[in-house]
Design a protein around this motif. Sequence first.
Motif, PDB file in Angstrom:
ATOM      1  N   GLN A 189      19.230 -12.130  -1.303  1.00 12.03           N
ATOM      2  CA  GLN A 189      17.912 -11.594  -2.317  1.00 12.03           C
ATOM      3  C   GLN A 189      16.585 -12.151  -1.765  1.00 12.03           C
ATOM      4  OE1 GLN A 189      19.898 -13.569  -5.574  1.00 12.03           O
ATOM      5  NE2 GLN A 189      21.685 -12.000  -5.343  1.00 12.03           N
ATOM      6  N   VAL A 190      15.755 -11.527  -2.702  1.00  8.31           N
ATOM      7  CA  VAL A 190      14.304 -11.858  -2.579  1.00  8.31           C
ATOM      8  C   VAL A 190      13.805 -12.577  -3.819  1.00  8.31           C
ATOM      9  CG1 VAL A 190      13.793 -10.125  -0.809  1.00  8.31           C
ATOM     10  CG2 VAL A 190      13.280  -9.721  -3.072  1.00  8.31           C
ATOM     11  N   VAL A 191      12.785 -13.289  -3.749  1.00  7.60           N
ATOM     12  CA  VAL A 191      12.006 -13.825  -4.770  1.00  7.60           C
ATOM     13  C   VAL A 191      10.425 -13.460  -4.675  1.00  7.60           C
ATOM     14  CG1 VAL A 191      13.429 -15.646  -5.159  1.00  7.60           C
ATOM     15  CG2 VAL A 191      11.498 -16.206  -3.638  1.00  7.60           C
ATOM     16  N   ASP A 192       9.748 -13.318  -5.474  1.00  6.80           N
ATOM     17  CA  ASP A 192       8.374 -13.313  -5.452  1.00  6.80           C
ATOM     18  C   ASP A 192       7.656 -14.162  -4.877  1.00  6.80           C
ATOM     19  OD1 ASP A 192       8.481 -10.875  -7.165  1.00  6.80           O
ATOM     20  OD2 ASP A 192       8.390 -11.848  -9.162  1.00  6.80           O
ATOM     21  N   PHE A 193       6.900 -13.776  -4.041  1.00  9.38           N
ATOM     22  CA  PHE A 193       5.851 -14.703  -3.156  1.00  9.38           C
ATOM     23  C   PHE A 193       4.720 -15.157  -4.039  1.00  9.38           C
ATOM     24  CE2 PHE A 193       2.533 -15.535  -0.434  1.00  9.38           C
ATOM     25  CZ  PHE A 193       2.841 -16.455   0.548  1.00  9.38           C
ATOM     26  N   ILE A 194       4.476 -16.630  -4.171  1.00 13.59           N
ATOM     27  CA  ILE A 194       3.523 -16.948  -5.168  1.00 13.59           C
ATOM     28  C   ILE A 194       2.450 -17.827  -3.985  1.00 13.59           C
ATOM     29  CG2 ILE A 194       2.929 -18.586  -6.929  1.00 13.59           C
ATOM     30  CD1 ILE A 194       5.594 -18.028  -7.998  1.00 13.59           C
ATOM     31  N   ASN A 230       1.975  -9.055   7.760  1.00 11.05           N
ATOM     32  CA  ASN A 230       1.374  -8.790   6.518  1.00 11.05           C
ATOM     33  C   ASN A 230       2.289  -9.256   5.271  1.00 11.05           C
ATOM     34  OD1 ASN A 230      -1.135  -7.987   7.846  1.00 11.05           O
ATOM     35  ND2 ASN A 230      -0.044  -6.003   8.030  1.00 11.05           N
ATOM     36  N   GLY A 231       3.388  -9.648   5.594  1.00  6.83           N
ATOM     37  CA  GLY A 231       4.404  -9.910   4.700  1.00  6.83           C
ATOM     38  C   GLY A 231       5.230  -8.944   4.222  1.00  6.83           C
ATOM     39  N   LEU A 232       6.252  -9.250   3.336  1.00 11.34           N
ATOM     40  CA  LEU A 232       7.213  -8.327   2.896  1.00 11.34           C
ATOM     41  C   LEU A 232       6.735  -7.832   1.421  1.00 11.34           C
ATOM     42  CD1 LEU A 232      10.400 -10.496   3.796  1.00 11.34           C
ATOM     43  CD2 LEU A 232       9.077  -9.003   5.274  1.00 11.34           C
ATOM     44  N   TYR A 233       6.954  -6.605   1.270  1.00 13.39           N
ATOM     45  CA  TYR A 233       6.744  -5.781   0.218  1.00 13.39           C
ATOM     46  C   TYR A 233       7.849  -4.879  -0.338  1.00 13.39           C
ATOM     47  CZ  TYR A 233       1.653  -7.563   0.601  1.00 13.39           C
ATOM     48  OH  TYR A 233       0.711  -8.378   0.666  1.00 13.39           O
ATOM     49  N   SER A 234       8.059  -4.643  -1.669  1.00 11.16           N
ATOM     50  CA  SER A 234       9.087  -4.062  -2.183  1.00 11.16           C
ATOM     51  C   SER A 234       8.675  -3.671  -3.681  1.00 11.16           C
ATOM     52  CB  SER A 234      10.553  -4.686  -2.073  1.00 11.16           C
ATOM     53  OG  SER A 234      11.416  -3.711  -2.630  1.00 11.16           O
ATOM     54  N   SER A 235       8.689  -2.370  -4.001  1.00 13.35           N
ATOM     55  CA  SER A 235       8.381  -1.918  -5.307  1.00 13.35           C
ATOM     56  C   SER A 235       6.936  -2.374  -5.665  1.00 13.35           C
ATOM     57  CB  SER A 235       9.376  -2.274  -6.313  1.00 13.35           C
ATOM     58  OG  SER A 235      10.694  -1.959  -6.148  1.00 13.35           O
ATOM     59  N   PHE A 285      15.040  -6.141   6.696  1.00 14.20           N
ATOM     60  CA  PHE A 285      14.405  -6.217   5.152  1.00 14.20           C
ATOM     61  C   PHE A 285      14.560  -4.642   4.853  1.00 14.20           C
ATOM     62  CE2 PHE A 285      10.437  -5.737   2.692  1.00 14.20           C
ATOM     63  CZ  PHE A 285      10.954  -6.467   1.472  1.00 14.20           C
ATOM     64  N   LEU A 286      15.278  -4.753   3.567  1.00 11.36           N
ATOM     65  CA  LEU A 286      15.418  -3.424   2.768  1.00 11.36           C
ATOM     66  C   LEU A 286      14.402  -3.525   1.552  1.00 11.36           C
ATOM     67  CD1 LEU A 286      19.161  -2.917   2.662  1.00 11.36           C
ATOM     68  CD2 LEU A 286      17.802  -2.460   4.501  1.00 11.36           C
ATOM     69  N   SER A 287      13.640  -2.363   1.628  1.00  7.93           N
ATOM     70  CA  SER A 287      12.604  -2.398   0.450  1.00  7.93           C
ATOM     71  C   SER A 287      12.632  -1.063  -0.195  1.00  7.93           C
ATOM     72  CB  SER A 287      11.265  -2.491   1.101  1.00  7.93           C
ATOM     73  OG  SER A 287      11.070  -1.715   1.875  1.00  7.93           O
ATOM     74  N   ARG A 288      12.092  -0.866  -1.356  1.00  2.00           N
ATOM     75  CA  ARG A 288      12.292   0.486  -2.041  1.00  2.00           C
ATOM     76  C   ARG A 288      10.925   0.967  -2.296  1.00  2.00           C
ATOM     77  NH1 ARG A 288      15.557  -0.449  -7.653  1.00  2.00           N
ATOM     78  NH2 ARG A 288      14.053  -2.093  -8.403  1.00  2.00           N
ATOM     79  N   ASP A 289      10.442   1.911  -2.415  1.00  2.00           N
ATOM     80  CA  ASP A 289       9.425   2.547  -3.114  1.00  2.00           C
ATOM     81  C   ASP A 289       9.512   3.508  -4.234  1.00  2.00           C
ATOM     82  OD1 ASP A 289       6.806   3.606  -3.492  1.00  2.00           O
ATOM     83  OD2 ASP A 289       6.523   4.444  -1.471  1.00  2.00           O
ATOM     84  N   ARG A 317      14.083   4.290   0.412  1.00  2.00           N
ATOM     85  CA  ARG A 317      14.148   2.988   1.149  1.00  2.00           C
ATOM     86  C   ARG A 317      13.609   2.786   2.172  1.00  2.00           C
ATOM     87  NH1 ARG A 317      16.962   4.437  -3.816  1.00  2.00           N
ATOM     88  NH2 ARG A 317      17.714   2.682  -4.957  1.00  2.00           N
ATOM     89  N   ARG A 318      13.398   1.894   2.725  1.00  2.00           N
ATOM     90  CA  ARG A 318      12.980   1.535   4.143  1.00  2.00           C
ATOM     91  C   ARG A 318      13.797   0.395   4.602  1.00  2.00           C
ATOM     92  NH1 ARG A 318       9.290   2.984   7.649  1.00  2.00           N
ATOM     93  NH2 ARG A 318       8.265   4.464   6.250  1.00  2.00           N
TER      94      ARG A 318
END
Length: 285
Positions: free
Chosen positions: A193-198, A210-215, A236-240, A248-249
Amino acid sequence: MRAENLLYLQQRSEKCSVGCPVLDRCLGGGVPCNSVTEFVGESGSGKTQLCLQLALSAQLPPSRGGLCASSIYIHTEFPFPFRRLRQLSRALRASHPDLPCPDPCDRVFVRAVHSADELVAVIPTIETFILHSRARWRPVRVVVIDSIAALFRSDFENTGSDLRRRSSLFFRISGGLRWLAKRFGIAVVVTNQVVDFIGDGDVRIGNLGNGLYSSARRVCPALGLAWAHCVNSRLFLSRDEGEPVKTRRMSVVFAPHLPHSSSEFVIRGEGIFGVEMQREEERNV
């Protein structure tokens, strides 16, 4: 053995199709055997969908990207999506009517695990099952653990002793999975799973500088760097959610045999389809 020889062996190793030619091209032919591959992404990004489709695709002959093999699916989040597995199984059967097994679900062996300690205890029993299955069923060549992060979500606190115990479990689990992968030529897949990057500043994560971005959120994989060193490849699976059709990507974060690449896909009732494939199907209608 030199480093280039290891890379050559990795490139030549068998691979198992994920059931989508577009994503298989992104993966250099599929998920590699003799290796531990991680799918990481937020909830709803398609991790479980991809794992279910992979577990079924293992039954295909090598000429169609499969391994002529059965799969073991260890799930740690409940309930297990049996209905979705049956739906994908019917779609596989419809597209490959010459499969020797009347019901592809019969070749996916499901086991529930409730804790990290239980998973450590289960790994040796997988070896026994694999040896036994060679005589009675098709050999097991794919093992899925969905998800590894769920086992560490609530049982550990941020204390020195708990962090040491958690790291120890990481290496015991990954060591056991790598040993299975190497001994039996298995494609091992774990989901994370992922957690928010702080924080501020750029943090390079594998190929994605440039980091990982999703939604529209910046995220990072759960379990930290200690677990990152336990897997051979990370996808890495991300969604838009901003598009008319939810896309998804899949992106390669790191893998010893792959360059940086990515591919869009959509989830439909029949399974996961690369966007290129969907557009081609629409043109043919």
